[in-house]
Design an enzyme around this catalytic site. Structure first.
Site, PDB file in Angstrom:
ATOM      1  N   GLY A  23     -12.827 -32.931  -7.998  1.00 51.81           N
ATOM      2  CA  GLY A  23     -13.971 -33.177  -7.127  1.00 51.81           C
ATOM      3  C   GLY A  23     -14.928 -34.148  -7.765  1.00 51.81           C
ATOM      4  N   ALA A  24     -14.377 -35.088  -8.527  1.00 49.42           N
ATOM      5  CA  ALA A  24     -15.201 -35.994  -9.331  1.00 49.42           C
ATOM      6  C   ALA A  24     -16.012 -36.963  -8.491  1.00 49.42           C
ATOM      7  CB  ALA A  24     -14.309 -36.779 -10.301  1.00 49.42           C
ATOM      8  N   ARG A  27     -21.277 -34.947  -5.661  1.00 46.74           N
ATOM      9  CA  ARG A  27     -22.515 -34.996  -6.445  1.00 46.74           C
ATOM     10  C   ARG A  27     -22.421 -34.155  -7.713  1.00 46.74           C
ATOM     11  NH1 ARG A  27     -26.120 -33.931  -1.155  1.00 46.74           N
ATOM     12  NH2 ARG A  27     -24.326 -32.555  -0.901  1.00 46.74           N
ATOM     13  N   GLY A  92     -16.879 -23.980 -10.287  1.00 45.63           N
ATOM     14  CA  GLY A  92     -18.227 -23.906  -9.746  1.00 45.63           C
ATOM     15  C   GLY A  92     -18.247 -23.873  -8.234  1.00 45.63           C
ATOM     16  N   THR A  94     -17.875 -22.317  -4.607  1.00 43.83           N
ATOM     17  CA  THR A  94     -18.095 -20.961  -4.097  1.00 43.83           C
ATOM     18  C   THR A  94     -17.020 -20.581  -3.082  1.00 43.83           C
ATOM     19  OG1 THR A  94     -19.627 -21.846  -2.452  1.00 43.83           O
ATOM     20  CG2 THR A  94     -20.567 -21.066  -4.525  1.00 43.83           C
ATOM     21  N   PRO A 124     -20.789 -18.389  -9.930  1.00 38.50           N
ATOM     22  CA  PRO A 124     -21.520 -18.726  -8.714  1.00 38.50           C
ATOM     23  C   PRO A 124     -22.668 -19.690  -8.972  1.00 38.50           C
ATOM     24  CG  PRO A 124     -21.103 -16.373  -8.826  1.00 38.50           C
ATOM     25  CD  PRO A 124     -20.726 -16.937 -10.163  1.00 38.50           C
ATOM     26  N   ASN A 125     -23.197 -19.695 -10.180  1.00 41.44           N
ATOM     27  CA  ASN A 125     -24.280 -20.604 -10.533  1.00 41.44           C
ATOM     28  C   ASN A 125     -24.229 -20.859 -12.037  1.00 41.44           C
ATOM     29  OD1 ASN A 125     -26.951 -21.801 -11.006  1.00 41.44           O
ATOM     30  ND2 ASN A 125     -27.453 -21.068  -8.960  1.00 41.44           N
ATOM     31  N   HIS A 153     -31.362 -23.720   0.283  1.00 39.44           N
ATOM     32  CA  HIS A 153     -30.546 -24.838  -0.168  1.00 39.44           C
ATOM     33  C   HIS A 153     -30.681 -26.033   0.764  1.00 39.44           C
ATOM     34  CE1 HIS A 153     -28.585 -21.722  -2.631  1.00 39.44           C
ATOM     35  NE2 HIS A 153     -28.105 -22.713  -3.355  1.00 39.44           N
ATOM     36  N   LYS A 157     -24.993 -27.985   2.412  1.00 36.37           N
ATOM     37  CA  LYS A 157     -24.209 -26.901   1.819  1.00 36.37           C
ATOM     38  C   LYS A 157     -23.318 -26.263   2.877  1.00 36.37           C
ATOM     39  CE  LYS A 157     -24.670 -22.811  -1.117  1.00 36.37           C
ATOM     40  NZ  LYS A 157     -23.627 -23.317  -2.025  1.00 36.37           N
ATOM     41  N   GLY A 163     -23.038 -18.537  -2.848  1.00 34.10           N
ATOM     42  CA  GLY A 163     -22.345 -17.700  -3.817  1.00 34.10           C
ATOM     43  C   GLY A 163     -23.309 -17.036  -4.779  1.00 34.10           C
TER      44      GLY A 163
END
Length: 267
Positions: A23-24, A27, A92, A94, A124-125, A153, A157, A163
């Site tokens: 997922g590079a 963001r 990372g 969710t 989740p964070n 958020h 999202k 999450g």
């Protein structure tokens, strides 16, 4: 690459930990790539983007650890591909249900039976302040009659509740159940769904608003008093110390670890 001196006085050379980011192009993915490149002892060996063959990219790069910041609909498949490739995983993304976690545990057990102890950390964070807020809330929840969670958020999202909020609510509910605390009082009979989601008996409310990044409030109340625990992440770079810590630790923690609080030994 870092050189160290052995007891015999000869230099011993250690290779950096090779990291692939899945997922590079997103963001969080871009921020993670920058953090890995800046971190001592880590080497960014692959930027895996949408449409890439994950298994092939991991094999070609020789990655030791894959960091997944993709989408809830593909993250589990990515984890299984990494485990098949013999690569530790830090997640990372969710959307991790108990069923998904169970399938990953089974896969890890199969790999362990084959003699390969791999680790997966699902957080989740990764924000240290967020992890502390979740931990403090779980410790405080047994002392209050009422508790609710509000998460706020940005509107891009994909999931709601977040999450982080779900993880918080489950930890709070478990702590209250272990202490024998009754459910929060609530006389609501109607309200068009305004009471939010029910996560193990804890009400969770989701706000989506332009200008926000990631924020959470845990509200705890007794007659005549209230405790509010609030955490704010204003920039995605705030998550990077936790990501880097997880990357460095995942190889030392075989099996599935859910929540950065366990890596920080806060539990």
């Amino acid at each position: 690459m870092t050189d160290h001196v052995t007891d015999e006085g000869t230099p011993a050379t250690y290779s950096p930990l090779r990291v692939a980011v899945l997922g590079a192009e997103g963001r969080m993915g871009r921020t993670t790539c920058d953090a890995v490149e800046a971190a001592a002892g880590l080497e960014l060996v692959a930027r895996v983007t949408r449409g890439d063959d994950v298994a092939q990219a991991l094999a070609d790069s020789g990655a030791d650890v894959a960091v997944d910041f993709t989408r809830p609909d593909v993250t589990e498949e990515n984890v299984h591909a990494a485990l098949d490739a013999g690569v530790h995983v830090v997640v990372g993304t969710t959307g991790w249900t108990a069923e998904r976690q169970g399938r990953v545990r089974e896969h890890l057990a199969r790999r362990a039976a084959e003699g390969l102890d791999l680790g997966v950390i699902v957080a989740p964070n990764f924000g240290l302040s967020a992890v502390l807020a979740m931990t403090f809330a779980a410790k405080a929840a047994r002392y209050f009659e009422s508790v609710e969670v509000i998460e706020l958020h940005h509107p891009d999202k994909l999931d709601a509740p977040s999450g982080t909020a779900t993880h918080t609510a489950r930890a709070v509910a478990a702590a209250r159940a272990a202490a024998g605390v009754a459910p929060s009082p609530d006389a609501t009979e109607s309200g068009f769904g305004a009471r939010g989601a029910d996560v193990d008996g804890v009400r969770v409310h989701a706000v989506r608003l332009r200008g926000l990044v990631a924020h959470e409030e845990i509200l705890l109340g007794n007659v005549g008093e209230q405790l509010v625990i609030r955490q704010d992440s204003f920039d995605r770079v705030s998550f990077m110390p936790g990501v880097v810590l997880a990357v460095r630790e995942v190889g030392r923690r075989p099996g599935l670890t859910v929540g950065l609080e366990h890596v920080l030994d806060l539990d």
